[in-house]
Design a protein around this motif. Structure first.
Motif, short mmCIF file in Angstrom:
data_model
loop_
_atom_site.label_atom_id
_atom_site.label_comp_id
_atom_site.label_asym_id
_atom_site.label_seq_id
_atom_site.Cartn_x
_atom_site.Cartn_y
_atom_site.Cartn_z
N LYS A 22 -48.11 30.51 75.95
CA LYS A 22 -48.10 30.81 74.52
C LYS A 22 -48.83 32.10 74.23
CE LYS A 22 -49.18 28.77 70.03
NZ LYS A 22 -49.78 27.62 69.31
N MET A 23 -50.01 32.25 74.81
CA MET A 23 -50.79 33.48 74.61
C MET A 23 -50.06 34.69 75.19
SD MET A 23 -54.62 32.09 75.50
CE MET A 23 -55.36 33.68 75.20
N LEU A 24 -49.43 34.51 76.34
CA LEU A 24 -48.70 35.60 76.99
C LEU A 24 -47.53 36.07 76.13
CD1 LEU A 24 -48.78 37.24 79.63
CD2 LEU A 24 -47.18 35.60 80.60
N ASN A 25 -46.83 35.11 75.52
CA ASN A 25 -45.68 35.44 74.68
C ASN A 25 -46.09 36.17 73.41
OD1 ASN A 25 -43.98 34.25 76.51
ND2 ASN A 25 -43.84 32.30 75.42
N SER A 26 -47.35 36.02 72.99
CA SER A 26 -47.81 36.64 71.75
C SER A 26 -48.19 38.10 71.92
CB SER A 26 -49.01 35.86 71.19
OG SER A 26 -50.14 36.01 72.04
N ILE A 27 -48.25 38.58 73.18
CA ILE A 27 -48.64 39.98 73.42
C ILE A 27 -47.43 40.88 73.19
CG2 ILE A 27 -49.47 41.63 75.14
CD1 ILE A 27 -50.89 39.31 76.51
N PRO A 28 -47.55 41.86 72.26
CA PRO A 28 -46.41 42.76 72.01
C PRO A 28 -46.23 43.75 73.18
CG PRO A 28 -48.32 43.45 70.73
CD PRO A 28 -48.69 42.15 71.38
N VAL A 29 -45.01 43.88 73.65
CA VAL A 29 -44.69 44.83 74.73
C VAL A 29 -43.63 45.79 74.21
CG1 VAL A 29 -43.83 45.11 77.07
CG2 VAL A 29 -45.17 43.07 76.47
N PRO A 30 -44.03 47.03 73.91
CA PRO A 30 -43.06 48.00 73.36
C PRO A 30 -42.06 48.45 74.43
CG PRO A 30 -45.16 49.07 73.77
CD PRO A 30 -45.38 47.61 74.02
N PHE A 31 -40.83 48.63 74.03
CA PHE A 31 -39.82 49.18 74.93
C PHE A 31 -38.72 49.80 74.08
CE2 PHE A 31 -38.32 44.96 73.95
CZ PHE A 31 -36.94 45.09 73.83
N PRO A 32 -38.08 50.84 74.59
CA PRO A 32 -37.03 51.52 73.81
C PRO A 32 -35.79 50.64 73.65
CG PRO A 32 -37.13 52.39 76.03
CD PRO A 32 -38.31 51.48 75.89
#
Length: 283
Positions: A12-22
């Motif tokens: 759950k915590m891992l899924n909440s981290i925003p990962v930007p990508f084009p």
């Protein structure tokens, strides 16, 4: 969240981290290509360094073998003789460099390429002329981002040129503008008289540089200097070794220039009969 032995992230915590990508697939492909290129370059450098380590290991074994065989004696290993630069009679080293720069600028103006002539090209022509002609200009060139340079000496020479009325240098944007003055011709003639037959070699060299843009002149001069360094060190000469010395082993800024341009510069030097002699001091 704590696990058996140390803190950890749950899903759950891992899924909440925003990962930007084009979002654009083309942009994603460009990122992947850049990463692949970086990976390939890293592997190539790793192979080169490993080869250097292997060569060093073989050298150590060879020296030890000679030592055990009694073939290695004190004083038996001598540095190769390095031909010194010759003093030019009839003109000081400073005035000779002033004259070379003034003549190079005159040639650029004649071909309408003066816009490419700044501090970088001035130093590249001067350094290459010093080694090709084997003349003493009292310079101490070093490995700089823009190739072989001695900007401390250049500033002194520029000051002499301005006081003597040969040329002046002014800051223009990110570069420098050179302007000829009335004493240029007399200084050029003095250098021509002092150099004698070598003047033709100098003129030919400058003619070759006149139509090169700044980056091309930089790469050509760096390749020449790197090649000469290898000869002075007595190392095996190959196109790959020259490019490695001129690019990967010169200055981090050189890594921004494609390797192919360095290989093309080796061809250019050979085609124009400008193969280094292994003279002067190592840069």
């Amino acid at each position: 969240v704590r696990g058996m032995a140390q803190p950890k992230l749950n899903q759950k915590m891992l899924n909440s981290i925003p990962v930007p990508f084009p979002d654009d697939l083309k942009a994603q492909a460009q990122v992947v290509n850049q990463l692949d290129t970086l990976s390939n370059e890293t592997k190539r450098l790793q192979a080169l360094y490993q080869q250097k380590l292997n060569d060093l290991d073989e050298l150590k074994k060879s020296i030890l073998q000679k030592a055990f065989a009694g073939e290695l004696k004190a004083g038996s290993v001598l540095k190769a003789s390095v031909p010194a630069f010759a003093k030019v009679v009839g003109i000081s080293a400073t005035d000779l460099q002033v004259s070379i720069i003034a003549f190079a600028l005159t040639k650029h103006q004649g071909e309408r390429t003066a816009s490419t002539f700044g501090n970088v090209k001035s130093e590249k022509i001067t350094n290459t002329a010093q080694y090709v002609l084997g003349i003493d200009l009292e310079r101490e060139p070093y490995k700089d981002a823009a190739g072989p340079n001695d900007f401390t000496r250049l500033k002194f020479v520029q000051s002499r040129a301005a006081k003597a009325g040969v040329f002046s240098v002014t800051k223009q944007g990110e570069g420098y503008r050179y302007t000829l003055h009335r004493q240029a011709d007399s200084f050029i003639q003095k250098a021509k008289d002092a150099l004698g037959k070598q003047w033709d070699d100098l003129e030919r060299l400058i003619d070759l540089f006149v139509n090169l843009d700044t980056e091309r002149a930089e790469v050509v001069a760096t390749v020449y200097a790197a090649w000469n360094n290898l000869l002075l060190e007595g190392k095996p000469i190959s196109d790959e070794a020259i490019v490695y010395e001129a690019r990967e082993n010169w200055h981090p800024a050189k890594m921004k220039i494609e390797r192919e341009k360095f290989f093309k510069s080796i061809e250019w030097l050979r085609r124009n009969h400008l193969v280094p002699k292994g003279n002067g001091q190592k840069i």
